[in-house]
Each structure stands twice: as structure tokens, then as C-alpha cells.
Design an enzyme around this catalytic site. Structure first.
Site, PDB file in Angstrom:
ATOM      1  CG  ASP A   1      93.995 -49.432  30.954  1.00 16.94           C
ATOM      2  OD1 ASP A   1      94.225 -48.360  30.382  1.00 16.94           O
ATOM      3  OD2 ASP A   1      93.685 -49.517  32.149  1.00 16.94           O
TER       4      ASP A   1
ATOM      5  CB  THR B   1      97.485 -45.280  31.441  1.00 15.31           C
ATOM      6  OG1 THR B   1      96.763 -46.143  30.569  1.00 15.31           O
ATOM      7  CG2 THR B   1      96.517 -44.574  32.332  1.00 15.31           C
ATOM      8  CB  THR B   2     100.110 -47.002  26.992  1.00 14.63           C
ATOM      9  OG1 THR B   2      99.012 -47.795  27.413  1.00 14.63           O
ATOM     10  CG2 THR B   2     101.233 -47.891  26.562  1.00 14.63           C
TER      11      THR B   2
ATOM     12  CG  ASP C   1      90.914 -46.207  29.502  1.00 10.37           C
ATOM     13  OD1 ASP C   1      90.824 -46.150  30.735  1.00 10.37           O
ATOM     14  OD2 ASP C   1      91.888 -46.687  28.907  1.00 10.37           O
TER      15      ASP C   1
END
Lengths: 533, 529
Positions: free
Chosen positions: A66, A99-100, A401
Site C-alpha cells: 500500500d 495511493t501508489t 482499500d
């Protein structure tokens, strides 16, 4: 527009001794630092992305995929790099997933800005172009989006599965994805169908078993033991549950007090009084028909003593102690009851009802489950299991997520294809748009449009494919009008990604591009780092 | 004659005299001006402020006052400049960078004159005349649209947009300008920005920010209490809701049996119950306390159907008392003497992920809340600073409604008048007056430089344009040329410009007068070593 172009900083009439050289250096240093952060997480993108192991200063080890978690744990001090960490945090807050992606995107845009800057473009011109680009890109994404009906559970499950596929727990995605969808849908309030409060979904982690054993509990789960040291019941059917905020222990006043004992008989009397006092309380509780007690933790004094537990066990009341104060609201909402703060107020109308309260042993620990709650509030609990702490934590993060993905879909009911399709489509359409523009904007947008291709490149690279072959083919397919063509990492080729059921919420993509653009613009505008108090 | 270099000062105290002192202060002041120079204008750059304190927190800002406020400064003259920017911030709220830059430029010009052996006092005299002349030029050109509410409102909009265009909000400036104008117009001429409450919530984008006609409190409603109240009667209080303790040290109760302890506990509970009853007897249905409300009273309130909000911070309750027209109470024996607050509706609303309490239809119509949304806390903090600047300027403009054009227009007007004065004035002073005019022109020069434009070319065009009798020419940063400020809608408040001019001149004057710097010996701090 020629004037906005690279006019070397005409020295102002008055000579100045802050040379502009240093200013460019600051900007360059910022960009390089921020890119280093982006590169660090780049390999974790996509279904075949790798995980990172983070050993924190206190010896704790985390294995995660994550982006937000990796960046949070990295102790970054360079201010611009810190901004990238914040960027992934805001993506986490806004969409919960991607988020990446957002960080990789920002890194690529920065790389592109650097080359524009060295070509002599003024930073504000770059920044303005980026703003226009992000607005236009959102339009492109909207054009690609597929409207979604919440009753279409399949589609929801698919998008949750896409998010889970890139995590450690991907092999469990067939289990976790429907679970996440059910959890979110069960807390949606029909009166406000657009708002989901994820705090209404409680995740309880318990070591032992495998991720397979993760389950959705229609009711409440406490990661606690029933206090049965005195032999109280561990299972109650037709439970009448009271949530109490007072203590069943000898009285203690706020004012300092001391009991003066002068002889042995007095001591006896005091012991007796204590017993009577507690017995009185227990009787009052029993009189209302209550048979399950949830007792709030108290810092001032013992919530229950051995003596009171003994009496409660005698009258067959199941006791769960040390409930945190923060949880009281969630519990009362779920049980549809009211907390009781004083023994005098202990009345039947404040109790909650459930068909079964039982202690179950899982792995090495025990949990308390309350099921069959009457008039249950719109909350739900997920019991996550895992074979070790690392897997458990990662499972929780992945589940979070997935929950966020479903929430995004509830907020904004549109889906978009995954697998790099939106990025390549944005790149194509924006590139075409750049040709219609003139001047600096056209030049910058053309460059930025290419920078967006970093996502499919990285996806292919991480999957061990020949990225150049794959991306050029992808570009070709999109040029022929197949806007949903994307990289199928499993098969290692380009396919219609919608048929592969790889979909993600629109909100994740739009917020990734807008947030990344905003962050890059902010970094571009900085020309100095000042150390202050 | 042998003069013994007698030691007047303490060890470690230093003294700098004459030219050296003057140079030191010039250099310090100019360094400060140069530091903030690049933030000026719509294309100005931002700075990262990296704190050396704990946590190495990072601030990204474009606001001159914020940058200067947080600097480590050792140079006394530089401190003077920091002070004037602070004063400018307090007085008018905007122009904090301009004032420092102008003062820096004035000193730069003065330095040249001093090198030409012109006495500082002569320079000061010239600067004074020039400032007076510049001010009267501004006065003549200022426009006042107070009589016509529509034009006035559009003036306000323009001013707000001009102020915001140099900030982070520039992309959404129309929305924020409207927001700021609406908020300020609600104040009806009062400059009390207290009743405009700004709430920052991370998430969403800046576009999602909005103005709310009411008051929003970032708190939670107690468990089991009504979530919605119409026609609320609010009691705002600051009182302990655990137990009233005897505050005499060492007070303790001695008893000889457990039952007595129980009795005392019961008495304490009763006391609390009495207190809650007294509070409820005020005929309220909403109770806001600054301190914690413990479980027991919370339950009592819930039973009585009263909405109780605990732990509202100082700011929160003061504002709430102000906007609902109540008073903060701490004793509850005389329900008649306590003024209760009123509002039409209290309800729970959701912004982003958080639940907040919304009071609408409050007594004081002026009050409103601006909710800011943004990607990160950096963005939000900077947005708040920018919005605060705009609000300050607007509230000042509502009182002093004179308006000028922006984009370097006022500086060019002043510079032209001052130039003329220089020609008329005989004597050495005219050099100083001329220098003043140069310093004024530096502001549009810097704006152009920051935008990456050819400043030398632009300024000469602008000067030629201003040689005509009536002109609205200024720098149009967007297209990169000279443009008509009236058409572009770039306006500034007269009050801000005047304050910039006067305080910059005064600061420059003060620094010019210095001819000796005495640094006192630092106080010894042995314990630290």
C-alpha cells in the site's frame, strides 16, 4: 505569447546579490528529491507489483504493498519529498485507493517539468499548463466512464476485486471483495444514499486461522474475553444487553476520603457493607431482566472487582469489561440501546436485545460475538483473520482499500476501465488536444500528455513484460478507437479490459490526476527553502 | 594627543559606527527585501518554510508576513522591516510583501546617494516631500463608488480577485472572491472578522469550499441525544461537569464505614444532578460546555432531551456566544439573569468524512462560516492565509471605499508626479526625490521579472503610456504586455496602497538615521552549557 517564453531573467535595474542560479538549484533539488520518493514506490504498482518490507525504528516490521503506508513509514525530511508523502495521504483520504498511482504519476509529471524547465520555460507557464491539463483530463475520464447502478452487485464486486488484486492478499480477492461490498452496502442509509461513513464498518483483527476465515458478522464482535473468572455464563440466548458507564465496585468519592478503622469488629462490618453494597447493585441490575453487561473502562477505579464478578456470575449475567469509551457510540448505535451512567437510571427501556451472545474461541484467543440484534443500527463488523501479524495487518489495509473503493462507487456512481486504459486514453486525447493549442500551453501539454504513459509502462515493467512493445501496441489499439483496451497482466497481452472485469471507480482516477497535478504545481512554484524557527 | 581607547562597553558587546553601521543596516534590510521579492505579483513564487523545531514541520507560503514572521533574524535593520510587515498585516492585512520590497528599494537608492556624499538627513527630507507628493497623487486618482451599491460590489469583487490572484487560490479566484465579498458584506461595515469563522477540512479540492450562513462547530453531539433541534435555546457555559471539587489542598473526609463512603458518593451524584437540573431549568434544549461533560451528566441531559456538546474550545464557545447572542455562564442559580442564545435549527451535517454540528438561523445575522476544503493541510493553511488577506482588505475597503487600479498603475502614477516634483525642486533634495521615484518603479519591475517578462522593455512602455494625461495602463501579467487595468478589472484598495507607501517611507527613514549599532553583550546562559 512569446514573452512568457524563456526570457533569461533580465537583471533588474538595481543589482542584486541573490543570484538566480541558486533559485533554480532549489527547484531542481526539490524535484529530484520528490522523484526519488516516487521511484521508491514505483515497483509496487499493479497486480504484479512487489511488496516492501519496512523495519521501523522500534524494530517493528511491516510488509505492505500500500503506497500510503509505505510513504507514511518512510521517514522523509526533505520538504518537497514530504509533500509527496502528503499527496499519497490525501489520495487515501479522498479515494482510499490509488495511493501508489498518484505518487508515480506526480513523479513522472515532475520529471517532465524538469526537462521543460531546462528548456527554459518559465515555471508559472508550466504550472498553468498543468492546471489546464488536469481539468481537461478529468473531462476525458468522464467521457470514458460507465454509469453504475448500486443494485448491480457484480460490478461492485469486480471493482473491489481489482483493488485487492494488487495486494498481498490477492488470492483471497474472491472472498474479500464480496465481503467489502456487503459491508459497505449494509451501512448505506437509504435516506442519504450518497454518503457512507466508513466508521460504521468496524474491523476486528484476530490472529490465528488464515485469511480464508475472515467473515462478515451481522452484529458486534469484541476482541475480548468474557470475564468469567467467577464462573459466569459464556453464552446467553435472548440476551438483554446493557451498556453501562458506571462501576460495580466499592464506592469511591471524588473528594479524598479515608475510612478510619479502630478495631477488628469494625473491619468485619466494613467488609459486610461492601458486600451488601455490591449485592444491592447487582440485584437492581437483575431486576430489569438484563443478562449481558458491557462495562466501560474506567481509569478512576476498577470497573468490576472479583467480588462483583462473583455476584454477577451467580445471577447468570455475562460480563464484558474494559470497553473503550470511543467504542460506546458504535456499540449503542448497533445495539439500538442507550448507555447507562448511573445505577439509578438502570431501566429496561435502555437495554438492547439480541438473540445470542456468546464467547467463541478463535486461534489462540477468544472473542465475544453478539448476533441476531433486534432493530440493529446501520453498522457492520468484519472479523479479519490471518496466520501472522504481518499478514493480518496487510489484510486489514487491503480490506480498507477495498471498502474505500466501494465507498467511492457509492459516492460517485461511475466505473472506469483499469489496466492502464484510462491513462493511455488521456495521453492520446490530450496529445491531440495539444496540437489544437498554441504557444507555451501546447508545448507543455504535449510533454505532459506523454508523461501520463508512465502508468501503463510501469504496469508492464512490473509484470516482467516488454514495456515498449506493450505500450506501443496499447497506444495503437487506442488510436483505432478501442478505448477500453488495457494491459492484461495475467495473460501478458493487450485485451479489452472490461471483459476481464478489471474496473475501478472513476473517483480514484480523477482524484489521482487532480491531486498529482496540484502537488506538482505547488512544487514548481517554490523557489526557496527558508529555515525558520 | 593620545586618546586611550577606553573600554566603555561590557565584554562581548560590540559597536559599529558611521559608514560601517549604515552599510550593515542597508545590507540587512535589502537582504530581507530580496528574500520576499520573488513572491510579489500574480506570478510570484512560493517558499518552503522548514522549521528547525520539533517535527521539522513544513509550510508552503506566498504570504510575505508569514515568511518574515518566522525568520531567524539577527540584523537590527532587518528586524525593522519584519516589524513593518507585521504592522501592515495587522492594519490592513494585505500588501505585506509590497511594503518590505518598497522599503528595501528605497534603501537601495539611498545607499547610492550616500555613496555620492549626500547627507542622510537631506535624503530623508527629500523622501518626505516625495512621499507627501505621491500620496496626494494617489488621493486625486482614487475613485469612490460608495454611493452606487452595484458598482461598489463589483469593485469589491475586483479587489478580492486582485488580492487572491497572487495566492494559491488564483485558479479558483472568482469563487473565492465571491465567497469573501459575501462574507464581508454580511458584516455590514464592521471590521470584526471574528464572526467569520473559517473551518478547514482535508479532502476534496479547493473548489468544494463554500460559505455557510450560520455557525459550524467541529464537535460531536453526545450519545443518545437529539440530533436535530428546531428553535433552539442555547446555554453556553464554562463549568466543570464532573464534580465540584473542594479546592483546598489536603481537604479530606474521614469516615468510619463503607456505607458512609457510598453516601458521600451518592451526595456527589446528587449534587451533579442538581446542577444539571438547574441548567435544564433555564428552559434550554441545547447546552454547550467548554469543559468535558462526563458520562453521568451526559446521560441526564439525554434523558431530558437536551443536546449537550462537550469540550468546545475557547474560540468555539466565544464565537458561539457571540453569534447566538448568548452569554457564557458559569453559575446557574439565577436563570433570569443568564442570557440564552437562540437559533432556528441545530443539526448534524457531514463534511467529507467528519460530522459537524451546524447552527443555522442565528441571532447575529453577520455571522457566517467558510468551510475550506483542499488536498492537504499545506494547501488548506495557505488557502486560509490567502482568504484571511482578502477578507481583511475587503473589510477595510468597506469602510474606506476609495479604490485604485492595480498592476503597477498606482506606482507609475506616483512615480510620474514625484518626478515632476523633483524637476521643480532646487537643491540636493531633488536627487533624493528622483531616487524615490526610481524606487516606486521597482515594484512593477519586480512584478514583471517574476512573471518572466522583459521588465526593462515593459517599464519603458508603461512610462511612455503614463506620460499621457489620463491612462489606465498597467502590467498585464497574463498576456505579458501593457494593458488597460479598467478593462482587466484589476483593482486595489486605496487604504492598502497608502499604508504601503507611508510605512515603507517611515521604515526607510528610520534605518537611514542610524549611524551606530551597539550590540549588547548576550546574557550568559550557563545552565544550557
Amino acid at each position: 505569447m512569446a514573452a512568457t517564453a524563456a526570457v533569461p531573467r533580465a537583471s533588474s535595474k538595481t543589482e542584486s546579490y541573490v543570484d538566480t542560479k541558486r533559485r533554480d538549484d532549489v527547484r531542481q533539488a526539490n524535484i529530484i528529491a520528490a522523484r526519488a520518493v516516487a521511484d521508491a514506490v514505483r515497483t509496487s504498482l499493479g497486480p504484479k507489483g512487489m511488496d516492501k518490507m519496512i523495519a521501523s525504528a522500534n524494530g517493528e516490521v511491516i510488509i505492505t504493498n500500500d503506497g500510503a503506508t509505505i510513504l507514511n513509514k518512510m521517514e522523509v525530511i526533505q520538504p518537497a519529498a514530504k509533500m509527496l508523502v502528503d499527496l499519497s495521504r490525501s489520495q487515501d483520504a479522498a479515494a482510499g485507493d490509488g495511493t501508489t498511482t498518484v505518487v508515480v504519476l506526480a513523479g513522472s509529471l515532475l520529471k517532465c517539468s524538469l526537462s521543460l524547465l531546462s528548456a527554459g520555460v518559465h515555471p508559472t507557464a508550466v504550472s498553468d499548463a498543468l492546471h489546464r491539463l488536469s481539468i481537461r483530463a478529468v473531462d476525458v475520464l468522464h467521457g470514458m466512464a460507465i454509469p453504475l447502478d448500486l443494485s448491480n452487485r457484480d460490478a461492485l464486486v469486480k471493482s473491489a476485486a481489482t483493488s485487492l488484486n494488487s495486494k498481498v492478499v490477492s488470492q483471497y480477492s474472491s472472498l474479500l471483495a464480496p465481503l467489502a461490498v456487503d459491508a459497505v452496502l449494509s451501512v448505506v442509509d437509504p435516506a442519504q444514499p450518497d454518503i457512507v461513513d466508513l466508521r460504521d464498518v468496524k474491523i476486528v483483527k484476530k490472529l490465528g486461522g488464515t485469511v480464508d476465515d475472515t467473515e462478515l458478522v451481522k452484529g458486534l464482535v469484541f476482541d475480548k474475553k468474557v470475564s468469567h473468572s467467577a464462573g459466569g455464563p459464556t453464552r446467553v440466548e435472548n440476551a438483554k444487553i446493557a451498556v453501562i458507564q458506571f462501576q460495580i465496585s466499592p464506592p469511591k468519592t471524588d473528594i479524598e476520603q479515608s475510612i478510619v478503622v479502630s478495631d477488628y469488629t469494625q473491619m468485619d462490618r466494613i467488609l459486610r457493607e461492601e458486600r451488601n453494597y455490591i449485592l444491592g447493585m447487582v440485584k437492581k441490575i437483575k431486576a430489569t431482566g438484563c443478562n449481558v453487561l458491557l462495562i466501560q473502562k474506567s481509569i478512576l477505579r476498577d470497573a468490576v472487582t472479583d467480588l462483583s464478578l462473583h455476584y454477577l456470575a451467580k445471577v447468570k449475567i455475562l460480563v464484558v469489561k474494559d470497553v473503550e469509551r470511543d467504542e460506546i457510540e458504535f456499540i449503542t448505535k448497533t445495539l439500538n440501546c442507550l448507555p447507562i451512567a448511573n445505577i439509578e437510571h438502570f431501566r429496561e427501556d435502555k437495554l438492547g436485545f439480541a438473540s445470542c451472545v456468546e464467547e467463541a474461541s478463535v486461534g489462540d484467543g477468544k472473542i465475544v460475538k453478539i448476533t441476531g440484534i433486534k432493530d440493529m443500527g446501520r453498522t457492520t463488523t468484519v472479523l479479519v483473520r490471518g496466520s501472522n501479524q504481518l499478514v493480518l495487518d496487510e489484510a486489514e489495509r487491503s480490506l480498507h482499500d477495498a471498502l474505500c473503493v466501494v465507498r467511492c462507487l457509492v459516492n460517485k456512481k461511475f466505473l472506469i476501465a483499469g489496466g492502464g486504459a484510462p491513462e493511455i486514453e488521456m495521453s492520446r486525447q490530450l496529445g491531440a488536444w495539444a496540437k489544437e493549442l498554441q504557444g507555451m500551453d501546447s508545448y507543455c501539454i504535449k510533454e505532459f500528455a506523454e508523461a501520463l504513459e508512465v502508468i501503463p509502462y510501469t504496469l508492464a515493467e512490473n509484470a516482467g513484460l516488454n514495456s515498449i512493445v506493450i505500450v506501443t501496441e496499447l497506444r495503437n489499439r487506442h488510436a483505432q478507437g478501442e478505448i477500453n483496451a488495457g494491459i492484461n497482466v495475467r495473460k501478458g497481452q493487450i485485451t479489452n479490459i472490461l471483459e476481464e472485469n478489471i474496473v475501478q471507480p472513476l473517483l480514484v482516477s480523477t482524484s489521482a490526476i487532480t491531486l498529482a497535478a496540484e502537488c506538482v504545481r505547488m512544487i514548481l512554484k517554490i523557489d526557496d527553502i527558508v529555515t525558520v524557527r | 594627543m593620545v586618546v586611550q581607547n577606553a573600554r566603555l562597553l561590557k565584554d562581548e558587546a560590540t559597536e559599529e559606527k558611521g559608514d560601517r553601521a549604515r552599510m550593515a543596516s542597508f545590507v540587512g534590510a535589502m537582504a530581507i527585501a530580496d528574500l520576499v521579492k520573488t513572491t510579489l505579483g500574480p506570478k510570484g513564487m512560493d517558499k518552503i518554510l522548514q522549521s528547525t523545531g520539533r517535527g521539522h514541520s513544513v509550510t508552503v507560503t506566498n504570504d510575505g508576513a508569514t515568511i518574515l514572521k518566522s525568520l531567524h533574524i539577527d540584523n537590527p535593520a532587518a528586524k525593522v522591516l519584519v516589524d513593518i510587515s507585521k504592522v501592515q498585516d495587522d492594519e490592513v492585512g494585505d500588501g505585506t510583501t509590497s511594503v518590505v520590497v518598497l522599503a528595501g528599494e528605497l534603501l537601495r537608492e539611498a545607499e547610492k546617494l550616500v555613496n555620492k556624499k549626500i547627507h542622510p538627513m537631506t535624503i530623508i527630507a527629500g523622501y518626505r516631500m516625495a512621499a507627501e507628493c505621491a500620496r496626494s497623487a494617489l488621493l486625486q486618482k482614487a475613485k469612490d463608488n460608495k454611493q452606487d451599491p452595484d458598482t461598489f460590489k463589483s469593485d469589491l469583487m475586483k479587489i478580492a480577485m486582485t488580492t487572491l490572484s497572487s495566492k494559491i487560490l488564483s485558479m479558483d479566484k472568482e469563487q473565492f472572491a465571491k465567497l469573501a465579498v459575501d462574507a464581508v458584506l454580511r458584516l455590514k461595515g464592521s471590521t470584526n472578522l471574528e464572526s467569520i469563522h473559517i473551518i478547514k477540512k482535508v479532502g476534496g479540492s479547493l473548489k468544494d469550499s463554500f460559505l455557510d450562513e450560520g455557525f459550524i462547530l467541529d464537535k460531536k453531539i453526545g450519545i443518545g441525544q437529539p440530533k436535530r433541534i428546531e428553535n433552539a435555546k442555547i446555554l453556553v457555559a464554562n463549568t466543570a461537569m464532573d464534580t465540584d471539587k473542594v479546592k483546598i489542598y489536603g481537604a479530606r473526609v474521614r469516615v468510619d464505614s463503607m456505607a458512609k463512603v457510598a453516601e458521600i458518593e451518592g451526595a456527589e451524584k446528587d449534587k451533579m444532578k442538581d446542577k444539571v437540573q438547574k441548567i435544564i431549568n433555564h428552559g434550554i434544549n441545547c447546552f454547550v460546555n467548554r469543559q468535558l461533560i462526563y458520562n453521568f451528566p451526559e446521560e441526564l441531559f439525554a434523558d431530558a432531551g437536551v443536546l449537550a456538546i462537550e469540550h468546545a474550545d475557547f474560540d468555539g464557545i466565544e464565537r458561539l456566544a457571540l453569534v447566538t447572542g448568548g452569554e457564557i455562564a458559569s453559575t446557574f442559580d439565577n436563570p433570569e439573569s443568564v442570557k440564552l442564545g437562540h437559533c432556528k435549527l441545530i443539526e448534524e451535517i457531514m463534511i467529507g468524512e467528519d460530522k459537524l454540528i451546524h447552527f443555522s438561523g442565528v441571532e447575529m445575522g453577520q455571522a457566517c462560516t467558510i468551510v475550506l476544503r483542499g488536498a492537504s493541510s499545506h494547501v488548506l493553511d495557505e488557502a486560509e492565509r490567502s482568504l484571511h488577506d482578502a477578507l481583511c482588505v475587503l473589510s477595510q475597503t468597506v469602510n474606506d471605499s476609495r479604490v485604485l487600479f492595480g498592476g503597477g498603475w498606482p506606482e507609475m502614477i506616483m512615480s510620474k508626479e514625484v518626478d515632476e516634483l523633483a524637476r521643480k525642486t532646487p537643491g540636493k533634495r531633488s536627487h533624493a526625490i528622483e531616487a524615490f521615484s526610481h524606487a516606486l518603479q521597482a515594484i512593477p519591475t519586480i512584478i514583471a521579472d517574476n512573471a518572466g517578462l522583459d521588465s526593462a522593455e515593459l517599464i519603458s512602455q508603461l512610462r511612455a503610456e503614463h506620460h499621457k494625461e489620463i491612462t489606465n495602463a498597467g502590467i498585464d501579467v497574463i498576456s505579458g504586455g501593457v494593458g488597460d487595468m479598467e478593462k482587466l478589472g484589476i483593482s486595489e484598495s486605496f487604504k492598502v496602497k497608502q499604508a504601503v507607501l507611508l510605512s515603507a517611507t517611515e521604515a526607510a527613514e528610520m534605518i537611514l538615521r542610524v549611524d551606530e549599532i551597539i550590540t549588547c553583550a548576550p546574557r550568559k546562559r550557563e545552565d544550557r552549557m
